[in-house]
Design an enzyme around this catalytic site. Structure first.
Site, PDB file in Angstrom:
ATOM      1  N   TYR A 104      49.393  76.053  54.116  1.00 23.96           N
ATOM      2  CA  TYR A 104      49.229  76.567  52.759  1.00 23.96           C
ATOM      3  C   TYR A 104      50.049  75.651  51.847  1.00 23.96           C
ATOM      4  O   TYR A 104      51.171  75.960  51.464  1.00 23.96           O
ATOM      5  CB  TYR A 104      49.706  78.017  52.670  1.00 23.96           C
ATOM      6  N   ARG A 167      45.259  64.146  59.778  1.00 27.51           N
ATOM      7  CA  ARG A 167      45.059  65.557  59.475  1.00 27.51           C
ATOM      8  C   ARG A 167      43.680  65.716  58.844  1.00 27.51           C
ATOM      9  O   ARG A 167      43.517  65.596  57.630  1.00 27.51           O
ATOM     10  CB  ARG A 167      46.146  66.082  58.513  1.00 27.51           C
ATOM     11  N   GLY A 256      55.491  63.945  68.410  1.00 27.33           N
ATOM     12  CA  GLY A 256      55.186  62.609  67.905  1.00 27.33           C
ATOM     13  C   GLY A 256      56.216  62.120  66.904  1.00 27.33           C
ATOM     14  O   GLY A 256      56.534  60.920  66.858  1.00 27.33           O
ATOM     15  N   ASP A 257      56.755  63.042  66.117  1.00 24.00           N
ATOM     16  CA  ASP A 257      57.801  62.683  65.162  1.00 24.00           C
ATOM     17  C   ASP A 257      59.089  62.320  65.901  1.00 24.00           C
ATOM     18  O   ASP A 257      59.802  61.382  65.517  1.00 24.00           O
ATOM     19  CB  ASP A 257      58.060  63.847  64.194  1.00 24.00           C
TER      20      ASP A 257
END
Length: 316
Positions: A104, A167, A256-257
């Site tokens: 959101y 994304r 992944g970060d």
């Protein structure tokens, strides 16, 4: 400054029970966002890192800022916006190794980032600029901001590190592919996943993908392959660096970060590429063992313990 990154951080709500979120009555509140996750990961490993963003001038924005400040991330370039909210997202842990994510973030403060928000002097002090494919998907002004940061990094001789972090829910495939390829062309180091490589080039073979990204202009490509490890490529060498076994993946979000933070940490410490990738694999594995985007990001001694244990196992 070792690394500067820019992008959106949000407040994350996770049900305290598994299953459909519609049935949840209680949630935990944490902080998450790809770029700020990398910033925290680097700070915990002892590096100097700054994060550029906008936050809503609201309680959630203040929570994000306090959290990152407490992690020793430099937040001097964060701007509060009184007319836009801080983004939020929800995690829905459905089953083991299966987590749905609901964002959101439309109209959030971070989506209002513009090139004029960049401090040229601040960026000029960074050895590395870390960027992801999430930020340009947030808005046209965010896209312009990312490419302006790239321009300034090149002007200042900073090394550009790009994680596609695809994304698909944020933009259409054609725009995403076009933008991510343009970013890959500008980057010195690219850190894609196999699925992202397949999205961009229609290819899933690690060696071929490495060559394709190198042909775009990158000097180093590291393909994340999950439990298998990671495959790195340069013009002179390429190799698969095995991953670390994880008996139970508690929360895969943020791995992944963590990988990116571990890899950058290795480069900052002067490790050869293979060893930097090994550190990245170790950090990524440790992240999956703990709930929360940043909660599992390890400190240096934890990483060294895992690396030493792995080395001893190999010797035996």
């Amino acid at each position: 400054m070792d690394v500067v990154t820019l992008g959106e951080s949000m407040v994350v709500f996770t049900p305290t029970s598994d299953g459909f979120m519609r049935n949840a009555s209680q949630f935990t509140k944490k902080i998450g966002g790809a770029e700020s996750n990398v910033a925290v990961g680097l700070a915990r490993l002892g590096h100097k890192v700054g994060w550029i963003s906008k936050l809503g001038n609201d309680e959630f924005g203040k929570a994000v800022l306090a959290s990152l400040k407490g992690e020793n991330v430099d937040i001097s370039q964060v701007i509060f916006d009184s007319e836009a909210p801080t983004g939020i997202y929800f995690k829905e842990p459905r089953r083991q190794n299966s987590t749905r994510v609901y964002y959101y973030r439309k109209g959030s403060a971070a989506s209002k980032l513009s090139p004029t928000d960049l401090n040229h002097d601040y960026l000029s002090k960074a050895k590395y600029l870390h960027i992801t494919g999430i930020t340009p998907a947030l808005s046209e002004s965010c896209k312009e901001t990312v490419f302006e940061a790239i321009r300034l990094a090149k002007e200042n001789g900073s090394t550009i590190v790009f994680d596609p972090n695809l994304r698909t829910k944020l933009w259409d495939e054609e725009t995403a592919r076009d933008t991510l390829l343009k970013m890959a062309k500008e980057a010195d180091i690219v850190l894609p996943g196999i699925a992202e490589g397949e999205f961009l080039f229609g290819e899933s073979d690690p060696h071929k993908l490495g060559q394709l990204f190198l042909a775009q202009g990158a000097k180093v490509v590291v393909l994340k392959m999950g439990a298998e490890g990671a495959y790195f490529s340069t013009e002179k060498e390429s190799a698969l660096i095995p991953g670390f076994p994880v008996k139970q993946v508690v929360d895969p979000v943020g791995a992944g970060d963590g990988f990116a933070a571990g890899f950058l940490s290795g480069l900052l410490d002067g490790l050869e590429l293979g060893k930097a990738v090994e550190r990245a694999n170790a950090v990524g594995a440790l992240v999956t063992m703990v709930n929360g985007d940043v909660d599992g990001l390890p400190e240096r001694d934890e990483v060294e313990q895992l690396l030493n244990k792995n080395s001893e196992d190999v010797v035996r």
